[in-house]
Design an enzyme around this catalytic site. Structure first.
Site, PDB file in Angstrom:
ATOM      1  N   PRO A 195       2.318 -84.626  75.137  1.00 21.85           N
ATOM      2  CA  PRO A 195       2.969 -83.388  74.762  1.00 21.85           C
ATOM      3  C   PRO A 195       4.481 -83.551  74.727  1.00 21.85           C
ATOM      4  O   PRO A 195       5.066 -84.175  75.604  1.00 21.85           O
ATOM      5  CB  PRO A 195       2.552 -82.409  75.856  1.00 21.85           C
ATOM      6  CG  PRO A 195       1.779 -83.169  76.854  1.00 21.85           C
ATOM      7  CD  PRO A 195       1.409 -84.461  76.258  1.00 21.85           C
ATOM      8  N   GLU A 196       5.104 -83.000  73.716  1.00 29.88           N
ATOM      9  CA  GLU A 196       6.556 -82.957  73.609  1.00 29.88           C
ATOM     10  C   GLU A 196       6.990 -81.512  73.887  1.00 29.88           C
ATOM     11  O   GLU A 196       6.185 -80.711  74.324  1.00 29.88           O
ATOM     12  CB  GLU A 196       6.985 -83.426  72.212  1.00 29.88           C
ATOM     13  CG  GLU A 196       6.386 -84.778  71.829  1.00 29.88           C
ATOM     14  CD  GLU A 196       6.779 -85.269  70.448  1.00 29.88           C
ATOM     15  OE1 GLU A 196       7.879 -84.915  69.991  1.00 29.88           O
ATOM     16  OE2 GLU A 196       5.991 -85.997  69.830  1.00 29.88           O
TER      17      GLU A 196
ATOM     18  N   ARG B 266       8.156 -97.919  68.953  1.00 28.62           N
ATOM     19  CA  ARG B 266       7.345 -96.736  68.626  1.00 28.62           C
ATOM     20  C   ARG B 266       7.042 -96.701  67.134  1.00 28.62           C
ATOM     21  O   ARG B 266       7.915 -96.959  66.315  1.00 28.62           O
ATOM     22  CB  ARG B 266       8.086 -95.449  68.996  1.00 28.62           C
ATOM     23  CG  ARG B 266       8.747 -95.439  70.370  1.00 28.62           C
ATOM     24  CD  ARG B 266       7.764 -95.557  71.513  1.00 28.62           C
ATOM     25  NE  ARG B 266       6.733 -94.537  71.497  1.00 28.62           N
ATOM     26  CZ  ARG B 266       6.889 -93.310  71.989  1.00 28.62           C
ATOM     27  NH1 ARG B 266       8.010 -92.945  72.545  1.00 28.62           N
ATOM     28  NH2 ARG B 266       5.901 -92.444  71.948  1.00 28.62           N
TER      29      ARG B 266
ATOM     30  N   LYS C 286      10.339 -82.448  79.364  1.00 33.03           N
ATOM     31  CA  LYS C 286       8.879 -82.401  79.226  1.00 33.03           C
ATOM     32  C   LYS C 286       8.199 -82.193  80.568  1.00 33.03           C
ATOM     33  O   LYS C 286       7.012 -82.496  80.730  1.00 33.03           O
ATOM     34  CB  LYS C 286       8.380 -83.688  78.554  1.00 33.03           C
ATOM     35  CG  LYS C 286       8.948 -83.883  77.146  1.00 33.03           C
ATOM     36  CD  LYS C 286       8.715 -85.282  76.614  1.00 33.03           C
ATOM     37  CE  LYS C 286       9.507 -85.520  75.336  1.00 33.03           C
ATOM     38  NZ  LYS C 286       9.526 -86.954  74.951  1.00 33.03           N
TER      39      LYS C 286
END
Length: 290
Positions: A2-3, A280, A59
DNA sequence: TGCAGTGTTGCTTC
DNA sequence: CGAAGCAACACTGC
């Protein structure tokens, strides 16, 4: 993981569901999730305390107790927080979400911690990869821990001026800057790509090479994309689920993330390409992101 | 079979 | 010394 939009969605939901509840008992089958203090100390300290606040910073989910201590939960890649009354049962020594329950999605079946709350509520942490972190911090420790983060992009202290001043002093790739939590808090891999696409900026561009128009566009799109995703309750391309086990709908409107090889949705005729930035996976359109 | 993965940290190398 | 690279955490899905 989750961001910002996902963590904020969870935080808001929790606030409506567990504020004022008392923690009766905590159980776990994976004590390593507790990163300080250890599980036994943690459970002894929180049992009997009331939940007085639920907020988010970067976060992190922050649950403040009547003892003035705060439970910090970081969901990392695959953590979910589920709230339920009685849909979780022990089957063969493992917690399982009832097949009839709205929580019953397979990605919610990795429960490793349960907080039993007053009002017959349970808060469960499900985490496929067991990367989540749970901590208990006093006021001083909390302040210390939160001091490493940059401004919240949806709050007033994040401005186009702040962004311009930040970018002009570094030649790091712009995507690196967006992902650096100490510079801007809460943006992760999906939204970094979506924001750069919407701003027509190549993820590899040196931050200090952006012109004023590009910086302004980037600023507007950071706010726009995060707010849009928040309104759609986040992105569930992979496992993300909210506190009721439901998916977010930003996945349906995303433009580039996980769309390698597809036609560019800006209609430029380009094809979405996948490269690596900081290890990434990074998706962008080489035609219209310059 | 192999590799990638919505994140962060801490160690290593340059 | 700061910046960058990379394994580690642990496990599933493609």
């Amino acid at each position: 993981m989750p961001e910002l939009p996902e963590v904020e969605t969870i935080t808001r939901d929790l606030r409506g569901k567990i504020l004022g509840a008392k923690i009766l008992k905590v159980e776990t089958d994976w004590q390593k999730l507790f990163k300080g203090p250890d599980f036994l100390t943690f459970s002894a300290a929180v049992e009997g305390k009331e939940i007085e606040g639920v907020t988010r910073r970067a976060k992190n989910i922050l649950i403040t107790l009547s003892s003035a201590e705060t439970i910090l939960i970081h969901l990392k890649m695959t953590g979910h927080l589920l709230i339920t009354e009685d849909n979780i049962k022990v089957v063969n020594g493992k917690w399982e979400v009832d097949k009839e329950s709205p929580l019953s999605d397979p990605f919610n079946q990795y429960i490793h911690v349960i907080w039993h709350l007053s009002g017959n509520l349970k808060m469960a942490l499900s985490d496929l990869r067991k990367f989540a972190n749970i901590m208990l911090l006093d006021e001083y420790q909390l302040k210390e821990k939160m001091s490493v983060y940059g401004p919240e992009p949806l709050e007033d202290d994040f401005s186009a001026d702040y962004l311009r001043n930040l970018l002009k002093v570094t030649k790091k790739e712009i995507k690196r800057v967006l992902l650096d939590q100490s510079l801007i808090a809460g943006i992760g891999n999906i939204y970094a790509d979506e924001i750069l696409f919407e701003s027509k900026i190549n993820p590899l561009r040196a931050a200090n090479s952006l012109g004023d128009d590009e910086v302004n566009s980037l600023y507007r799109n950071i706010v726009k994309i995060l707010e849009l995703s928040l309104s759609l309750r986040g992105t569930s391309i992979s496992d993300y689920r909210d506190t009721e086990g439901q998916k977010g709908r930003y996945s349906d409107v995303r433009k580039v993330y996980k769309r390698e090889g597809e036609a560019c949705l800006a209609g430029c005729g380009g094809k979405i390409k996948r490269i690596k930035v900081m290890t990434r996976g990074t998706y962008y359109c080489p035609e219209c992101q310059k």
